[in-house]
Write a protein that holds these residues in place. Structure first.
Motif, PDB file in Angstrom:
ATOM      1  N   TRP A 155     -38.141 -35.454 -11.925  1.00  0.00           N
ATOM      2  CA  TRP A 155     -38.768 -35.693 -10.640  1.00  0.00           C
ATOM      3  C   TRP A 155     -37.723 -35.745  -9.546  1.00  0.00           C
ATOM      4  CZ3 TRP A 155     -36.579 -39.929  -8.608  1.00  0.00           C
ATOM      5  CH2 TRP A 155     -36.274 -41.023  -9.429  1.00  0.00           C
ATOM      6  N   THR A 156     -38.155 -35.447  -8.338  1.00  0.00           N
ATOM      7  CA  THR A 156     -37.359 -35.666  -7.133  1.00  0.00           C
ATOM      8  C   THR A 156     -38.183 -36.534  -6.202  1.00  0.00           C
ATOM      9  OG1 THR A 156     -38.204 -33.657  -6.089  1.00  0.00           O
ATOM     10  CG2 THR A 156     -36.122 -33.478  -7.303  1.00  0.00           C
ATOM     11  N   VAL A 157     -37.500 -37.274  -5.358  1.00  0.00           N
ATOM     12  CA  VAL A 157     -38.212 -38.142  -4.436  1.00  0.00           C
ATOM     13  C   VAL A 157     -37.420 -38.257  -3.142  1.00  0.00           C
ATOM     14  CG1 VAL A 157     -37.134 -40.284  -5.268  1.00  0.00           C
ATOM     15  CG2 VAL A 157     -39.375 -40.384  -4.166  1.00  0.00           C
ATOM     16  N   ALA A 158     -38.138 -38.271  -2.033  1.00  0.00           N
ATOM     17  CA  ALA A 158     -37.541 -38.508  -0.716  1.00  0.00           C
ATOM     18  C   ALA A 158     -37.647 -39.995  -0.395  1.00  0.00           C
ATOM     19  CB  ALA A 158     -38.238 -37.681   0.346  1.00  0.00           C
ATOM     20  N   VAL A 159     -36.545 -40.583   0.023  1.00  0.00           N
ATOM     21  CA  VAL A 159     -36.496 -41.994   0.391  1.00  0.00           C
ATOM     22  C   VAL A 159     -36.252 -42.079   1.892  1.00  0.00           C
ATOM     23  CG1 VAL A 159     -35.376 -44.221   0.025  1.00  0.00           C
ATOM     24  CG2 VAL A 159     -35.558 -42.579  -1.873  1.00  0.00           C
ATOM     25  N   THR A 160     -37.190 -42.658   2.613  1.00  0.00           N
ATOM     26  CA  THR A 160     -37.034 -42.849   4.047  1.00  0.00           C
ATOM     27  C   THR A 160     -36.384 -44.199   4.307  1.00  0.00           C
ATOM     28  OG1 THR A 160     -38.966 -41.493   4.550  1.00  0.00           O
ATOM     29  CG2 THR A 160     -38.204 -42.989   6.276  1.00  0.00           C
ATOM     30  N   LEU A 161     -35.247 -44.174   4.967  1.00  0.00           N
ATOM     31  CA  LEU A 161     -34.524 -45.389   5.334  1.00  0.00           C
ATOM     32  C   LEU A 161     -34.700 -45.620   6.823  1.00  0.00           C
ATOM     33  CD1 LEU A 161     -31.211 -44.644   3.396  1.00  0.00           C
ATOM     34  CD2 LEU A 161     -33.048 -46.187   2.671  1.00  0.00           C
ATOM     35  N   THR A 162     -35.305 -46.730   7.184  1.00  0.00           N
ATOM     36  CA  THR A 162     -35.435 -47.085   8.596  1.00  0.00           C
ATOM     37  C   THR A 162     -34.229 -47.907   9.002  1.00  0.00           C
ATOM     38  OG1 THR A 162     -37.855 -47.105   8.455  1.00  0.00           O
ATOM     39  CG2 THR A 162     -36.852 -48.244  10.321  1.00  0.00           C
ATOM     40  N   ASP A 163     -33.397 -47.319   9.861  1.00  0.00           N
ATOM     41  CA  ASP A 163     -32.201 -47.992  10.374  1.00  0.00           C
ATOM     42  C   ASP A 163     -32.657 -48.977  11.447  1.00  0.00           C
ATOM     43  OD1 ASP A 163     -29.805 -48.768  11.467  1.00  0.00           O
ATOM     44  OD2 ASP A 163     -29.265 -46.791  12.248  1.00  0.00           O
ATOM     45  N   LEU A 164     -32.668 -50.258  11.106  1.00  0.00           N
ATOM     46  CA  LEU A 164     -33.276 -51.261  11.979  1.00  0.00           C
ATOM     47  C   LEU A 164     -32.464 -51.532  13.235  1.00  0.00           C
ATOM     48  CD1 LEU A 164     -34.392 -53.792   9.211  1.00  0.00           C
ATOM     49  CD2 LEU A 164     -35.801 -52.104  10.389  1.00  0.00           C
ATOM     50  N   ILE A 165     -31.155 -51.303  13.185  1.00  0.00           N
ATOM     51  CA  ILE A 165     -30.299 -51.581  14.343  1.00  0.00           C
ATOM     52  C   ILE A 165     -30.165 -50.354  15.240  1.00  0.00           C
ATOM     53  CG2 ILE A 165     -27.950 -52.205  15.062  1.00  0.00           C
ATOM     54  CD1 ILE A 165     -27.774 -53.976  12.601  1.00  0.00           C
ATOM     55  N   GLY A 166     -30.148 -49.170  14.642  1.00  0.00           N
ATOM     56  CA  GLY A 166     -30.005 -47.952  15.423  1.00  0.00           C
ATOM     57  C   GLY A 166     -28.572 -47.533  15.635  1.00  0.00           C
ATOM     58  N   LEU A 167     -27.625 -48.267  15.040  1.00  0.00           N
ATOM     59  CA  LEU A 167     -26.206 -47.938  15.069  1.00  0.00           C
ATOM     60  C   LEU A 167     -25.646 -48.150  13.667  1.00  0.00           C
ATOM     61  CD1 LEU A 167     -25.128 -49.921  18.275  1.00  0.00           C
ATOM     62  CD2 LEU A 167     -25.373 -47.433  18.130  1.00  0.00           C
ATOM     63  N   SER A 168     -24.576 -47.449  13.346  1.00  0.00           N
ATOM     64  CA  SER A 168     -23.875 -47.768  12.109  1.00  0.00           C
ATOM     65  C   SER A 168     -22.752 -48.755  12.421  1.00  0.00           C
ATOM     66  CB  SER A 168     -23.297 -46.506  11.463  1.00  0.00           C
ATOM     67  OG  SER A 168     -22.279 -45.950  12.268  1.00  0.00           O
ATOM     68  N   ARG A 169     -22.339 -49.489  11.373  1.00  0.00           N
ATOM     69  CA  ARG A 169     -21.316 -50.522  11.530  1.00  0.00           C
ATOM     70  C   ARG A 169     -20.201 -50.279  10.541  1.00  0.00           C
ATOM     71  NH1 ARG A 169     -21.046 -56.904  10.287  1.00  0.00           N
ATOM     72  NH2 ARG A 169     -19.307 -56.096   9.066  1.00  0.00           N
ATOM     73  N   SER A 170     -18.993 -50.630  10.927  1.00  0.00           N
ATOM     74  CA  SER A 170     -17.870 -50.497  10.007  1.00  0.00           C
ATOM     75  C   SER A 170     -18.061 -51.419   8.815  1.00  0.00           C
ATOM     76  CB  SER A 170     -16.547 -50.825  10.714  1.00  0.00           C
ATOM     77  OG  SER A 170     -16.523 -52.180  11.147  1.00  0.00           O
ATOM     78  N   ILE A 171     -17.619 -50.958   7.660  1.00  0.00           N
ATOM     79  CA  ILE A 171     -17.576 -51.819   6.488  1.00  0.00           C
ATOM     80  C   ILE A 171     -16.293 -52.632   6.604  1.00  0.00           C
ATOM     81  CG2 ILE A 171     -17.403 -51.897   3.981  1.00  0.00           C
ATOM     82  CD1 ILE A 171     -18.996 -49.299   3.916  1.00  0.00           C
ATOM     83  N   GLY A 172     -16.452 -53.913   6.795  1.00  0.00           N
ATOM     84  CA  GLY A 172     -15.300 -54.749   7.100  1.00  0.00           C
ATOM     85  C   GLY A 172     -15.092 -54.876   8.592  1.00  0.00           C
ATOM     86  N   THR A 173     -14.128 -55.681   8.960  1.00  0.00           N
ATOM     87  CA  THR A 173     -13.827 -55.959  10.364  1.00  0.00           C
ATOM     88  C   THR A 173     -12.367 -55.648  10.638  1.00  0.00           C
ATOM     89  OG1 THR A 173     -13.148 -58.262   9.993  1.00  0.00           O
ATOM     90  CG2 THR A 173     -15.513 -57.834  10.272  1.00  0.00           C
ATOM     91  N   THR A 174     -11.936 -55.957  11.834  1.00  0.00           N
ATOM     92  CA  THR A 174     -10.547 -55.697  12.211  1.00  0.00           C
ATOM     93  C   THR A 174      -9.558 -56.436  11.322  1.00  0.00           C
ATOM     94  OG1 THR A 174     -10.794 -57.462  13.867  1.00  0.00           O
ATOM     95  CG2 THR A 174     -11.051 -55.198  14.618  1.00  0.00           C
TER      96      THR A 174
END
Length: 300
Positions: A155-174
């Motif tokens: 099987w194949t399946v499409a997964v819809t991800l709703t990005d709740l913030i509308g921006l991506s964020r760095s993994i980790g901080t400064t």
């Protein structure tokens, strides 16, 4: 250091080129290069799909592409001025799609595999997700699975991800010194200082604004001072800690603390924001070190 993806050495991968003397069959090999994905509630502790036994045989073959940012503008008409005045602008939620596949199972196992994928991704609460083909950024999402498309026992399946913030964020901080490609990176080690004049580089695509946008931001002064002023000359923002003090003064978002205790009564209730790019800082009436801890935010 934050570990996002699996550390296992036998990760699934695409067919390679083998010598006749190589052992056969070749375990964990696929007709496409699977894309590893991992999820986290807090952006620090992560679980990879490659480390979930129930997801053996379930692979992501198409991760979200670069996603356009969606803006909503708040406008108003002023008198008889032509056009309208921009009052505010925000980035809105958006949808991304990933595609997964299961192969090589009988029908019962394939059904269980789909159920395992749904249990891994579907939640009442939002969570962070990251993909190995763009591993420096994460998105805060909720997931919805379409009905699987069956071909025999596959099987194949499409997964819809709703990005709740509308921006991506760095993994980790400064303070994590995260490095990566394609995110205005790499971070430098320039977020801790012992002098009173320095430059902070905001590598984000947006202003870092803990008051109006709720961006995580922490500034920590370790030492002593008297009527200490921290000023971002590039934005005009500043905060003053009135009177003599010693120990650790911290501005966490918009909340000031001294040695772990609320200290707003002894400040002028100032805030600090960071414009895109360089920010020139000056610190007055202070001896010690100052440290900045915040993540980066990107449009894609």
């Amino acid at each position: 250091m934050i570990h996002v993806f699996s550390t296992r050495k036998d990760k699934p991968h695409a067919y390679g080129v083998h010598k006749p003397s190589d052992p056969s069959p070749y375990d964990n090999e696929l007709p496409y290069e699977p894309i590893e994905f991992a999820i986290s509630k807090d952006g620090k502790s992560w679980v990879s799909d490659f480390d979930v036994p129930d997801l053996d045989g379930v692979y992501c073959y198409d991760a979200p592409a670069v996603v356009p940012a969606t803006q909503t503008d708040n406008l108003t008409k002023i008198g008889i001025h032509d056009g309208q005045q921009l009052i505010s602008s925000t980035y809105e939620q958006r949808e991304m799609t990933m595609s997964c596949h299961v192969s090589g199972m009988d029908e019962a196992d394939a059904q269980l595999a789909f159920d395992a994928l749904q249990r891994f991704l579907v939640s009442r609460e939002g969570y962070w997700i990251a993909f190995s083909n763009w591993p420096q950024r994460m998105y805060f999402v909720k997931a919805k699975l379409a009905s699987p498309a069956w071909t025999g026992n596959d099987w194949t399946v499409a997964v819809t991800l709703t990005d709740l913030i509308g921006l991506s964020r760095s993994i980790g901080t400064t303070l994590d010194h995260v490095q990566g490609f394609g995110n205005n990176e790499p971070f430098t080690a320039g977020y801790s200082f012992s002098n009173n004049s320095f430059t902070i580089n905001n590598l984000s695509d947006v202003l870092i604004d803990p008051e109006r946008r709720g961006h995580p931001f922490k500034m920590t002064l370790s030492g002593s001072g008297n009527n200490t002023i921290v000023a971002n000359k590039s934005t005009g923002d500043s905060i003053t800690r009135k009177g003599a003090w010693s120990g650790k003064f911290e501005l966490d978002g918009v909340n000031p603390y001294l040695n772990g205790n609320h200290d707003g009564v002894n400040t002028d209730h100032g805030i600090i924001t960071l414009q895109i790019g360089d920010n020139q800082f000056e610190v007055s009436n202070f001896n010690g070190s100052i440290q900045f801890d915040f993540p980066m935010w990107w449009l894609s």
